[in-house]
Design an enzyme around this catalytic site. Sequence first.
Site, PDB file in Angstrom:
ATOM      1  N   VAL A  11      91.948  28.218   5.942  1.00  0.00           N
ATOM      2  CA  VAL A  11      90.646  27.623   5.566  1.00  0.00           C
ATOM      3  C   VAL A  11      90.185  28.205   4.236  1.00  0.00           C
ATOM      4  CG1 VAL A  11      88.309  27.088   6.333  1.00  0.00           C
ATOM      5  CG2 VAL A  11      90.048  27.652   8.031  1.00  0.00           C
ATOM      6  N   GLY A  48      97.325  17.154 -10.586  1.00  0.00           N
ATOM      7  CA  GLY A  48      97.923  18.002  -9.555  1.00  0.00           C
ATOM      8  C   GLY A  48      96.955  18.425  -8.459  1.00  0.00           C
ATOM      9  N   ASP A  81      91.612  16.714   6.847  1.00  0.00           N
ATOM     10  CA  ASP A  81      91.896  18.105   6.466  1.00  0.00           C
ATOM     11  C   ASP A  81      90.634  18.956   6.646  1.00  0.00           C
ATOM     12  OD1 ASP A  81      93.625  20.151   4.917  1.00  0.00           O
ATOM     13  OD2 ASP A  81      91.764  20.077   3.766  1.00  0.00           O
ATOM     14  N   LYS A 118      89.830  22.226   9.366  1.00  0.00           N
ATOM     15  CA  LYS A 118      89.219  23.509   8.983  1.00  0.00           C
ATOM     16  C   LYS A 118      87.894  23.722   9.710  1.00  0.00           C
ATOM     17  CE  LYS A 118      91.484  23.118   4.507  1.00  0.00           C
ATOM     18  NZ  LYS A 118      91.317  22.627   3.137  1.00  0.00           N
TER      19      LYS A 118
END
Length: 431
Positions: free
Chosen positions: A134, A188, A202, A206
């Site tokens: 996390v 990126g 995602d 977390k």
Amino acid sequence: MTAPLRIGIAGLGVVGASVVKFLQENADAMAARSERRLEIVAVSARKREAERGVDLSAYAWEDNPLALAQRDDCDIVVELIGGEDGVAKDLVEAALQSGKQVVTANKALLARHGGALARLAEQQGVNLFFEAAVGGAMPCVELLRDGMIAGRAHGLRAVLNGTSNHILTSMERGLEYDQALAQARTEGYAEADSALDVGGWDSAHKLALLTTLCFGELPDLSSIHVEGIEELTREDFAVADELGYRIRLLGVATLLQDRRVFRAVYPCLLPRSTGLARIYGARNAVEVLDDWAEKVLIEGTGAGGQATATAVASDLVQIARGGVHAPFGIPSRLLRQASAVAMESRYGAYYLRFRVTDKPGTLAALTGKFAEHGLSVSSVRQRRRERENDEVPLYVTIHDTDEATVRHALSEIQKESFCTAAPMLLRIETD
Ligand SMILES: NC(=O)c1ccc[n+]([C@@H]2O[C@H](COP(=O)([O-])OP(=O)(O)OC[C@H]3O[C@@H](n4cnc5c(N)ncnc54)[C@H](OP(=O)(O)O)[C@@H]3O)[C@@H](O)[C@H]2O)c1
């Protein structure tokens, strides 16, 4: 100094290769902190011949990462493969079962199986550390597990996904969603497949872990309401800005009066003055609201090989210092089942986006509908006509109410002939 602690590293990708480099370059400093040396003895990945930018010649190579769990010369297994099941899960289980300490950066694995793995680690009397899972370099796991262990937290809000935050920051500067996503990929900050990031999952992984650390409920993805950022337009950002807000994707967990925990991930409007509204680009932040400590806010680089490697290395130093701690701070037998709290029970202000016919009387009809449902309008904004078919976007904010009422009103308004597309709802958070 006591004998060195010997490490096996599985996964030599973005994070794994950086961890090897960090340990090679910082061995003395790490040993000074723990009075014990940490030495890599073996590594594993899929492609042995791949160039990884680090010298691996001093380490044993295992084609099968599970072999690390069986090596007698290995005290700690570092799992940096990823994935909620498969080899990562098999490796962590095997390593714990063999009595090895485990460090992992794998939030997906822990969000799904964290309760069972924590139980196994405790039964075996070893650590299962996951600072890197996390917030990258931001020590939020340690903050909740150790720093605020005696705390009386009642709320947590966090920017947990660097890719999404990068996109939102670009949209704030005038890019449309697709342009901002393309830019994040070029620079990126976004993977080719960024569905887990922009879809909110995602962040949900977390949030599941932070909620366990903060409120003592088992990690459980199914109890988290998840919305992503794909539906946002740059006009939303322009309107939010006029109203004094920024838009951020937040993970939110709130302890309710009845001790249940409300959990959700959603994009929302935040007052510009709020600390979390000032988190830009790929940065992450966690804000903890505590009865006694009031507000605690930490911010840091949320991802990337180097930043994440520092978190893995910190876990290794903690292990070298000695001691065994429950992975989630609270012994797993005391963790409660996650509570199910409906999103509809949220109480707060809302931002609504409509597409309506550009005809006299439409605005009056719309506000009439709000009044019918007992909703109090705080602002209405009409932007330029977007298309040539007499449609205009209308942006409405409404005062505090419960979400069930707003949703019911929206489903009724959608049936009206003046409403040309499904309305969109964003929550407005307070400072
Ligand atoms: N990237 C970040 O910024 C970041 C931040 C925080 C946490 N994390 C977490 O860190 C973990 C690793 O992420 P990453 O970005 O480093 O991933 P990655 O670059 O894709 O690296 C994965 C590594 O695992 C190896 N691997 C995959 N399947 C394997 C198998 N069956 N057997 C042996 N090795 C296998 C790969 O081997 P090859 O190289 O030979 O293909 C590669 O070295 C994930 O849990 C991720 O969620 C990542």
